[in-house]
Design a protein around this motif. Structure first.
Motif, mmCIF file in Angstrom:
data_model
loop_
_atom_site.group_PDB
_atom_site.id
_atom_site.type_symbol
_atom_site.label_atom_id
_atom_site.label_comp_id
_atom_site.label_asym_id
_atom_site.label_seq_id
_atom_site.Cartn_x
_atom_site.Cartn_y
_atom_site.Cartn_z
ATOM 1 N N ASN A 185 0.879 -1.379 0.049
ATOM 2 C CA ASN A 185 -0.023 -0.051 -0.112
ATOM 3 C C ASN A 185 0.906 1.291 0.079
ATOM 4 O O ASN A 185 1.146 1.776 0.966
ATOM 5 C CB ASN A 185 -1.022 0.043 1.243
ATOM 6 N N PRO A 186 1.374 1.645 -1.168
ATOM 7 C CA PRO A 186 2.140 3.060 -1.130
ATOM 8 C C PRO A 186 1.623 4.175 -0.591
ATOM 9 O O PRO A 186 2.297 5.129 -0.697
ATOM 10 C CB PRO A 186 2.411 2.932 -2.913
ATOM 11 N N ASP A 187 0.382 4.199 -0.323
ATOM 12 C CA ASP A 187 -0.365 5.723 0.216
ATOM 13 C C ASP A 187 -0.248 5.425 1.820
ATOM 14 O O ASP A 187 -1.350 6.208 2.443
ATOM 15 C CB ASP A 187 -1.694 5.671 -0.466
ATOM 16 N N TYR A 219 5.385 5.150 6.370
ATOM 17 C CA TYR A 219 6.429 6.119 6.067
ATOM 18 C C TYR A 219 7.055 6.742 7.540
ATOM 19 O O TYR A 219 8.371 6.947 7.756
ATOM 20 C CB TYR A 219 5.946 7.085 5.138
ATOM 21 N N TYR A 220 5.971 7.128 8.128
ATOM 22 C CA TYR A 220 6.352 8.060 9.392
ATOM 23 C C TYR A 220 6.951 6.898 10.323
ATOM 24 O O TYR A 220 8.172 7.469 10.760
ATOM 25 C CB TYR A 220 4.965 8.472 9.950
ATOM 26 N N ASN A 221 6.724 5.888 10.746
ATOM 27 C CA ASN A 221 7.398 5.062 11.358
ATOM 28 C C ASN A 221 8.859 4.501 11.008
ATOM 29 O O ASN A 221 9.750 4.546 11.823
ATOM 30 C CB ASN A 221 6.310 3.813 11.716
ATOM 31 N N ARG A 222 8.741 4.326 9.652
ATOM 32 C CA ARG A 222 10.088 4.034 8.969
ATOM 33 C C ARG A 222 10.927 5.061 9.171
ATOM 34 O O ARG A 222 12.224 5.088 9.422
ATOM 35 C CB ARG A 222 9.844 3.672 7.556
ATOM 36 N N ALA A 228 13.289 11.885 3.829
ATOM 37 C CA ALA A 228 12.560 11.674 2.670
ATOM 38 C C ALA A 228 11.196 10.932 3.186
ATOM 39 O O ALA A 228 10.124 11.309 2.447
ATOM 40 C CB ALA A 228 13.324 10.745 1.738
ATOM 41 N N ASP A 229 11.157 10.005 4.184
ATOM 42 C CA ASP A 229 9.922 9.289 4.326
ATOM 43 C C ASP A 229 9.054 10.378 5.383
ATOM 44 O O ASP A 229 7.839 10.202 5.129
ATOM 45 C CB ASP A 229 10.237 8.467 5.783
ATOM 46 N N PHE A 230 9.541 11.308 6.062
ATOM 47 C CA PHE A 230 8.652 12.107 6.761
ATOM 48 C C PHE A 230 8.146 13.198 5.473
ATOM 49 O O PHE A 230 6.825 13.450 5.899
ATOM 50 C CB PHE A 230 9.501 13.285 7.742
#
Length: 664
Positions: A617-619, A624-627, A642-644
């Motif tokens: 799920n790319p969305d 992204y936040y946890n990573r 970049a992930d933030f």
């Protein structure tokens, strides 16, 4: 002794110059109505400074019309305003690929690159923008800003000259040219430029302060003080005027007036380490070593990794004859920067004073060894940047000192997800936030009695009295149909956990799994229940009021055996993996696995799990936040930022707040 540190150069903020009319010509006439609607709403959001909402609307516009240049351009603007400079650069780059003759896209990408510290590439963008639009004086000013940052003062002056030739009333043109001239020690020219700035805008307090510094260097002491007073009159809440005034008095050896002004700086900005440091230096010159020691200690509290604070504190303890305290401060200095030879020599002297001859001899020899290495060392940019970081002193002259709790940004890990239940008649939008096909299919197959949904502890939900759900559950448990029995066992397990009856909830999941060994939702929720119970036990036994967070050590009377804790966490991980066997696209299981692996200190494996979530799920913004937080923990700020950026783009506004701290 380290000499007084003068004020750093503070540059004016250059506003974004948005030339949207240039971009509008690139839009196709066949743009979908929905795209135009979202873009129009986003424009209004930008005007209202509701940047996060603008990004959400523009996401929809871009999905509907992937070649809409204006949508990317506006989203880049919003990201820039949220300090997401890398995200803005990516969107401006997309604009340039779609519309390579857009001067505005190059110009604004240059601004974002300058704000992110990449001034060399920013200048390249400004040069491209100038080729397309050579009469735009703002581009030259933006270029001059970046040239000043990389100390190309002659280039900055040339850019300002061109800008002023296009607009002789350009305030920032004279100000920036004045900065360039001042750095080149063309003091008369700098003073003239600052004067021209003030003729255009008599309320420009920065111009007064810069002229004050130039006049002081030009031995025009009285005029310099007058300029400081003028700046203070314009903005009495800013401590910068008092700071510059204090520095001038200190350089003129008028220590009493210098201290009075440093006192005012600290009253206005109590966390200004630079002011404490300079005040301490003046106190040393007055032989007020006890007062100086207190100020140097304050510097080390505000900037614990600052070697200047620790070293000067050690020197002050030396003067006071407190050699044991001096040794401790030298210890910290050497820990932070082992290459500082003077710290080794001075610690040797202090150790000799307390009778530690062997330690003194070792430090003296080590100091000589480092001195030889330093003399033969080739200049290294990385080493220079490290030293710059270790000598940085916080100095915010324009922001008052808010209460720490009020000024604190919440940095939290999105917690594990679990399946909850509610009356299908009471379903709200919050119950649908994390809806997935697996649960939708299951709910529809079981007549929506009850309604199962995914949630976590951060989600605000409506509360339904437990006794009402218990009555409904008892009625349902009388059913005999196998599929209904399966549903009701799940219902019972979820309800028991919601009432903090963890053991019976887990036992119910065991019974359910025994009957239905391929039931992925049972494995998933049993794992989440066990993880929640484990956190609760650790929290209670540690006596703290907070749950385990990413990277924290577990401190517990019964669970402090890390091997035991590891076994339990591994068991929870296995349950999540089991849930994936029959539902391989159940990305919430991978999300929870990532959290478990972080607790196990397996950060690279945790990142791999978050990456699997994103692949499915790319969305999914939360992944992204946890990573990003995990990348921060292993000191990979580039990937973290970049992930933030992506998390913020997808709707997690807290990501932009965290970026302000870690992505400067």
């Amino acid at each position: 002794m380290v000499s007084l540190i003068n004020t750093e150069i503070y540059f004016c903020e250059v506003r974004l110059v948005l030339v949207l009319t240039i971009l509008l010509g690139t839009l196709t006439l066949q743009a979908q109505l929905s795209t135009e609607k979202y873009v129009s709403l986003a424009r209004a959001d930008l005007e209202d400074q509701n940047f996060t909402l603008a990004i959400q609307r523009l996401n929809f516009a871009i999905k509907a019309s992937p070649y809409n240049v204006e949508a990317y351009f506006l989203r880049a603007m919003a990201k820039h305003q949220l300090n997401d400079y890398q995200g803005a650069i990516m969107d401006y780059s997309h604009c340039i690929r779609l519309a390579p003759t857009s001067s505005a896209a190059y110009q604004n990408r240059g601004l974002s690159r300058a704000k992110s510290g990449d001034n060399a590439k920013a200048i390249e963008d400004f040069n491209r923008s100038i080729k397309i639009d050579p009469s735009n004086y703002f581009i030259y000013i933006n270029k001059a800003y970046s040239q000043l940052q990389i100390k190309d003062y002659e280039g900055a002056i040339a850019s300002c000259n061109r800008a002023i030739s296009l607009n002789e009333y350009l305030e920032s043109g004279y100000l920036f040219r004045g900065i360039g001239n001042a750095e080149l020690k063309n003091l008369d020219l700098a003073i003239l430029d600052y004067t021209n700035t003030l003729e255009i805008n008599p309320k420009n307090d920065e111009a007064y302060l810069r002229r004050a510094i130039a006049r002081n260097e030009n031995l025009e002491f009285s005029l310099a003080i007058e300029d400081c007073d003028s700046a203070i009159a314009i903005d009495s809440t800013s401590s910068m005027g008092y700071f510059v005034k204090a520095n001038i008095y200190a350089e003129r050896l008028d220590y009493d007036r210098a201290l009075t002004n440093y006192d005012k700086v600290i009253d206005l900005t109590p966390n200004n380490a630079l002011a404490y440091f300079n005040r301490a230096n003046v106190e040393v010159r007055q032989n007020e070593y006890t007062k100086a020691a207190l100020d140097y200690r304050q510097v080390t509290k505000i900037n614990p990794d600052n070697i200047l604070g620790h070293f000067n504190l050690a020197l002050t303890y030396h003067k006071l004859g407190k050699h044991e305290l001096a040794i401790k401060s030298y210890d910290k200095t050497i820990e932070l920067y082992p290459e500082m030879e003077d710290a080794w020599f001075n610690r040797a002297f202090a150790k000799k004073k307390i009778g530690d001859q062997e330690g003194a001899q070792f430090d003296y020899m080590k100091g000589n060894e480092i001195r030889g290495e330093n003399q033969s060392k080739i200049f290294n940019v990385e080493d220079a940047n490290l030293l710059k970081k270790k000598t940085h002193l916080d100095a915010d002259f324009y922001r008052p000192n808010f209460n720490e709790e009020e000024n604190q940004i919440a940095v939290y890990t999105i917690p594990v997800f679990e399946i909850k239940e509610t009356d299908y008649k009471s379903v709200s939008n919050s119950n649908l936030k994390y809806n997935i096909k697996l649960l939708t299919t299951y709910n529809e197959g079981n007549a929506n009695l009850p309604f199962f949904y995914l949630s976590n502890t951060l989600l605000q939900e409506d509360f339904i009295k437990p006794e009402l759900r218990k009555t409904a559950l008892n009625e349902a448990l009388n059913g005999t149909n196998n599929e209904l029995e399966k549903r009701n066992w799940l219902w019972k397990a979820v309800w028991l956990k919601s009432n903090f009856d963890y053991n019976n909830s887990i036992a119910t999941y065991d019974s359910l799994i025994a009957l239905y060994p391929d039931f992925s939702l049972a494995y998933f929720n049993k794992a989440s229940t066990q993880f929640d119970l484990l956190e609760l036990l650790l929290k209670l036994e540690a006596g703290s009021g907070s749950l385990i967070e990413l990277g924290e050590d577990a401190k517990s009377a019964q669970l402090n055996d890390m091997q035991t804790l590891t076994v339990q966490l591994k068991g929870i991980e296995e349950l999540y993996l089991k849930s994936l066997e029959s539902s391989p696209d159940f990305y919430y299981a991978w999300f929870n696995i990532a959290i478990v692996r972080s607790e196990l200190k397996e950060f690279n494996k945790s990142i791999d799990a978050y990456t699997k979530v994103i692949k499915i799920n790319p969305d999914f913004a939360e992944a992204y936040y946890n990573r990003a937080l995990t990348y921060l923990y292993i000191d990979n700020s580039k990937k973290a930022c970049a992930d933030f950026s992506k998390a913020g783009e997808l709707g997690l506004s807290n990501a932009y707040e965290v970026m302000k701290m870690y992505c400067k």
